[in-house]
Design a protein around this motif. Structure first.
Motif, PDB file in Angstrom:
ATOM      1  N   ALA A  44       0.669  -1.049  -0.097  1.00  0.00           N
ATOM      2  CA  ALA A  44      -0.026  -0.003   0.082  1.00  0.00           C
ATOM      3  C   ALA A  44       1.308   1.338  -0.245  1.00  0.00           C
ATOM      4  CB  ALA A  44      -0.475  -0.470   1.122  1.00  0.00           C
ATOM      5  N   SER A  45       1.016   2.314  -0.402  1.00  0.00           N
ATOM      6  CA  SER A  45       1.177   3.523  -1.084  1.00  0.00           C
ATOM      7  C   SER A  45       1.281   4.150   0.901  1.00  0.00           C
ATOM      8  CB  SER A  45       0.753   4.351  -1.666  1.00  0.00           C
ATOM      9  OG  SER A  45      -0.731   4.465  -1.973  1.00  0.00           O
ATOM     10  N   ALA A  46       2.360   4.764   0.842  1.00  0.00           N
ATOM     11  CA  ALA A  46       2.196   5.580   2.068  1.00  0.00           C
ATOM     12  C   ALA A  46       1.277   6.580   1.976  1.00  0.00           C
ATOM     13  CB  ALA A  46       3.438   5.364   2.841  1.00  0.00           C
ATOM     14  N   PRO A  47       0.584   7.092   3.490  1.00  0.00           N
ATOM     15  CA  PRO A  47       0.011   7.795   3.131  1.00  0.00           C
ATOM     16  C   PRO A  47       0.441   9.826   2.555  1.00  0.00           C
ATOM     17  CG  PRO A  47      -0.126   7.235   5.589  1.00  0.00           C
ATOM     18  CD  PRO A  47       0.578   6.010   4.530  1.00  0.00           C
ATOM     19  N   SER A  48       0.051  10.187   2.036  1.00  0.00           N
ATOM     20  CA  SER A  48       0.514  11.557   1.567  1.00  0.00           C
ATOM     21  C   SER A  48       0.206  12.585   2.063  1.00  0.00           C
ATOM     22  CB  SER A  48       0.283  12.036   0.303  1.00  0.00           C
ATOM     23  OG  SER A  48      -1.198  11.757  -0.287  1.00  0.00           O
ATOM     24  N   ASN A  49      -0.340  12.703   3.117  1.00  0.00           N
ATOM     25  CA  ASN A  49      -0.706  13.746   3.863  1.00  0.00           C
ATOM     26  C   ASN A  49      -1.174  13.980   5.089  1.00  0.00           C
ATOM     27  OD1 ASN A  49      -3.867  13.072   3.760  1.00  0.00           O
ATOM     28  ND2 ASN A  49      -4.244  13.773   1.509  1.00  0.00           N
ATOM     29  N   ILE A  93     -11.080   9.451   3.373  1.00  0.00           N
ATOM     30  CA  ILE A  93      -9.773   9.786   2.941  1.00  0.00           C
ATOM     31  C   ILE A  93      -8.398   8.857   2.769  1.00  0.00           C
ATOM     32  CG2 ILE A  93      -7.854  11.718   2.607  1.00  0.00           C
ATOM     33  CD1 ILE A  93     -10.273  13.641   3.610  1.00  0.00           C
ATOM     34  N   TYR A  94      -7.856   8.004   3.952  1.00  0.00           N
ATOM     35  CA  TYR A  94      -7.798   6.868   3.443  1.00  0.00           C
ATOM     36  C   TYR A  94      -7.398   5.907   2.665  1.00  0.00           C
ATOM     37  CZ  TYR A  94      -3.976   3.728   5.153  1.00  0.00           C
ATOM     38  OH  TYR A  94      -2.777   2.350   5.066  1.00  0.00           O
ATOM     39  N   LEU A  95      -8.456   5.432   2.552  1.00  0.00           N
ATOM     40  CA  LEU A  95      -9.088   4.429   1.934  1.00  0.00           C
ATOM     41  C   LEU A  95      -8.817   4.369   0.062  1.00  0.00           C
ATOM     42  CD1 LEU A  95     -11.934   2.565   4.389  1.00  0.00           C
ATOM     43  CD2 LEU A  95      -9.212   2.137   4.073  1.00  0.00           C
ATOM     44  N   GLN A  96      -8.899   6.091   0.286  1.00  0.00           N
ATOM     45  CA  GLN A  96      -9.374   5.810  -0.812  1.00  0.00           C
ATOM     46  C   GLN A  96      -8.352   6.525  -1.324  1.00  0.00           C
ATOM     47  OE1 GLN A  96     -12.480   9.301  -1.914  1.00  0.00           O
ATOM     48  NE2 GLN A  96     -13.216   7.984  -3.004  1.00  0.00           N
ATOM     49  N   SER A  97      -7.400   6.777  -0.591  1.00  0.00           N
ATOM     50  CA  SER A  97      -5.671   6.668  -1.641  1.00  0.00           C
ATOM     51  C   SER A  97      -5.055   5.978  -1.483  1.00  0.00           C
ATOM     52  CB  SER A  97      -4.706   7.535  -0.445  1.00  0.00           C
ATOM     53  OG  SER A  97      -4.663   6.569   0.804  1.00  0.00           O
ATOM     54  N   LEU A  98      -5.682   4.241  -1.495  1.00  0.00           N
ATOM     55  CA  LEU A  98      -5.244   3.510  -1.745  1.00  0.00           C
ATOM     56  C   LEU A  98      -5.259   2.830  -3.027  1.00  0.00           C
ATOM     57  CD1 LEU A  98      -6.274   1.280   1.619  1.00  0.00           C
ATOM     58  CD2 LEU A  98      -3.559   2.387   0.748  1.00  0.00           C
TER      59      LEU A  98
END
Lengths: 333, 184
Positions: A236-241, A327-332
């Protein structure tokens, strides 16, 4: 606008979900069998009606004499028994022809010619589909849910299993049904000609949410498929914000991590769908809702309203926690 | 004669009503109460007189066969089996005997699951929703034969709980007795 709404409200677009709209050679064989059986039976039906009408018209019964006096008519009896015998013969031959056609198309559907297929493991759960692309190296294995990506013009071998009850995998425009039996692994294959998204559905009653146990097959050119594979293999990509960082904290400190996996974090339970790349999927909750912020939030807070009986437990999160989590789930991606 | 008929009818209705809850399926859970855990005591030893209210000893989930079998599923899923096996114990104490270190009332078992206990039992507070804690507690009680037969999962995939042939005394639940029972 209303049309668009209607299309969105009907995830099972009939154009992509129909035995009579085959998109794969196997579904073509099944359609061929369907039509040939249809026309044979249609001819039988017409002949029956004609014969029946003829018999009714010839009948000598009149209102005054409801019971005609029967006379011995050996010639007529012989003709009648010939008629019955030939009708029985024709019926048997017709049934035999249909049997042979059915066996022939069964052979055509089953026979795998290529030696270089893509292999997928599909595991049925109440009420979603676990999709794995097995590989001898563990870190090259892809795990996803409800959305099957396959390359076009390539045979796909499907290994099946189930964890709880009997489910049945059915994508009508691709191939026939196949039951997924708990504790018993079996295999079948399919191949798709045309790129597109094809829908499927569980076809064996499996409990409360059987009707909401759908899946989709995304058939795409081989290069797009490989790109998808590469993306899915990444953790999973690391959270960006900051908001997404907080969302990850919420995920890891609440009930989510008891059932779901996000590779690259501490969440590693295999009981629910793998969420490592959840944002890359079109739908959530086994094709029940479009993958939008609103449906994610609704599904997290009160899944039992959307799919009563689902294994997903309600999560009464604080509003800002929920916001961050979505917001986190949508960044995955 | 008439009276007997009426009585019979009355018993029949009572019987039907009594078995109603067995089939209840609560799918949309009530919102969790925040301070249930604080009202559950581990032992009867209180600092001061009656400073801790009595624990809720009833568990509405243990009257529904569906909830108990959900508890059975969760018991496997949350890896309770990792330490307790399927009730027989291993790293953790067995759950199908009559010995209870921290009490056998639904509230005691719920508190054990949610708060954790020394020597290895982890706390599941904030990890699992409260209703699942109650479902698990109900299932754990069914392992020890403390639930009525009609709600206990009657086709377990693992060890079956049956009184041993040589057992003579009836199994009685042990609640809060003042002193935590010693695990033999």
């Amino acid at each position: 606008m209303p049309l668009r709404f209607l299309v969105q409200a009907m995830p099972l677009d009939p154009g992509h979900h129909h035995v009579l709209h085959p998109a794969a050679p196997q579904a073509g064989h099944i359609e061929w069998l369907y039509w040939i059986t249809f026309w044979i039976l249609f001819a039988v039906f017409v002949l029956m009606i004609v014969a029946f009408a003829g018999a009714a018209a010839k009948s000598g019964v009149v209102a005054d004499h409801p019971l005609p006096i029967l006379e011995k008519d050996e010639e007529g009896d012989r003709r009648a028994s010939w008629g019955v015998a030939s009708a029985v013969g024709i019926t048997v031959i017709t049934l035999f022809v249909i049997l042979v056609l059915s066996v022939v198309s069964g052979k055509r559907v089953e026979g795998l010619t290529s030696k270089n297929p893509v292999t997928i493991q599909i595991t049925g759960h109440q009420w979603w589909w676990e999709i794995t692309y097995p590989n001898s190296q563990a870190d090259q294995t892809i795990t996803t849910a409800n959305e099957i990506h396959v390359p076009i013009d390539t045979p796909v071998v499907v290994l099946t299993n189930s964890t709880d009850v009997i489910h049945s995998f059915w994508a009508p425009s691709i191939t026939g049904k196949r039951d997924l039996l708990p504790g018993y692994s079996s295999a079948f294959w399919f191949e798709i000609d045309k790129a597109g998204i094809y829908h499927g559905q569980c076809a064996e009653f499996c409990g409360l949410q059987h009707a909401h146990m759908g899946f989709s097959i995304v058939a795409e050119p081989i290069d797009e498929f490989q790109a998808w594979q590469q993306q899915q293999l990444k953790p999973a990509s690391a959270p960006s914000n900051a908001e997404a960082v907080r969302g990850r904290e919420v995920f890891l400190t609440h009930a989510c991590l008891m059932c779901h996996t996000i590779r690259g974090t501490d969440a590693g339970s295999r009981f629910g769908p793998d969420l490592t790349h959840v944002a890359s999927r079109n739908m959530i909750a086994a094709e029940t809702l479009p993958n939008t912020a609103g449906s994610l939030a609704g599904w997290i807070v009160d899944p039992q309203r959307i799919k009563p009986g689902t294994e997903m437990s309600p999560n009464p999160l604080a509003p800002d926690d929920l916001q961050s989590l979505v917001i986190y789930l949508q960044s995955l991606q | 004669m008439r009276l007997r008929l009426q009585l019979g009818l009355l018993f029949a209705i009572a019987g039907v009503l009594a078995s109603c809850q067995r089939e209840d399926r609560i799918l949309r859970q009530p919102p969790p109460a925040n301070d249930i855990l604080n009202t559950i005591q581990i032992s009867g030893l209180n600092p001061g007189a009656n400073s801790i209210p009595t624990p809720p000893s009833s568990n509405m989930y243990q009257e529904s066969a569906y909830a108990v079998s959900e508890g059975q599923k969760l018991f496997e899923q949350y890896n309770c089996v990792g330490c307790h096996a399927h009730g027989g114990g291993g790293i953790g104490p067995p759950l199908m005997d009559r010995d209870w270190i921290y009490g056998s009332e639904p509230g005691n078992i719920f508190a054990t699951i949610m708060q954790g206990r020394p020597n290895g039992m982890p706390s599941f507070r904030n990890r699992i929703p409260e209703y699942q804690g109650w479902e698990l507690a109900a299932y754990v009680r069914s392992l020890a034969g403390l639930l009525p037969k009609e709600v206990s999962p009657n086709r377990p995939d693992q060890m079956n709980v049956k009184p041993s042939e040589s057992s003579t005394s009836e199994q009685k639940p042990t609640g809060i007795t003042g002193v935590p029972e010693q695990h033999k």
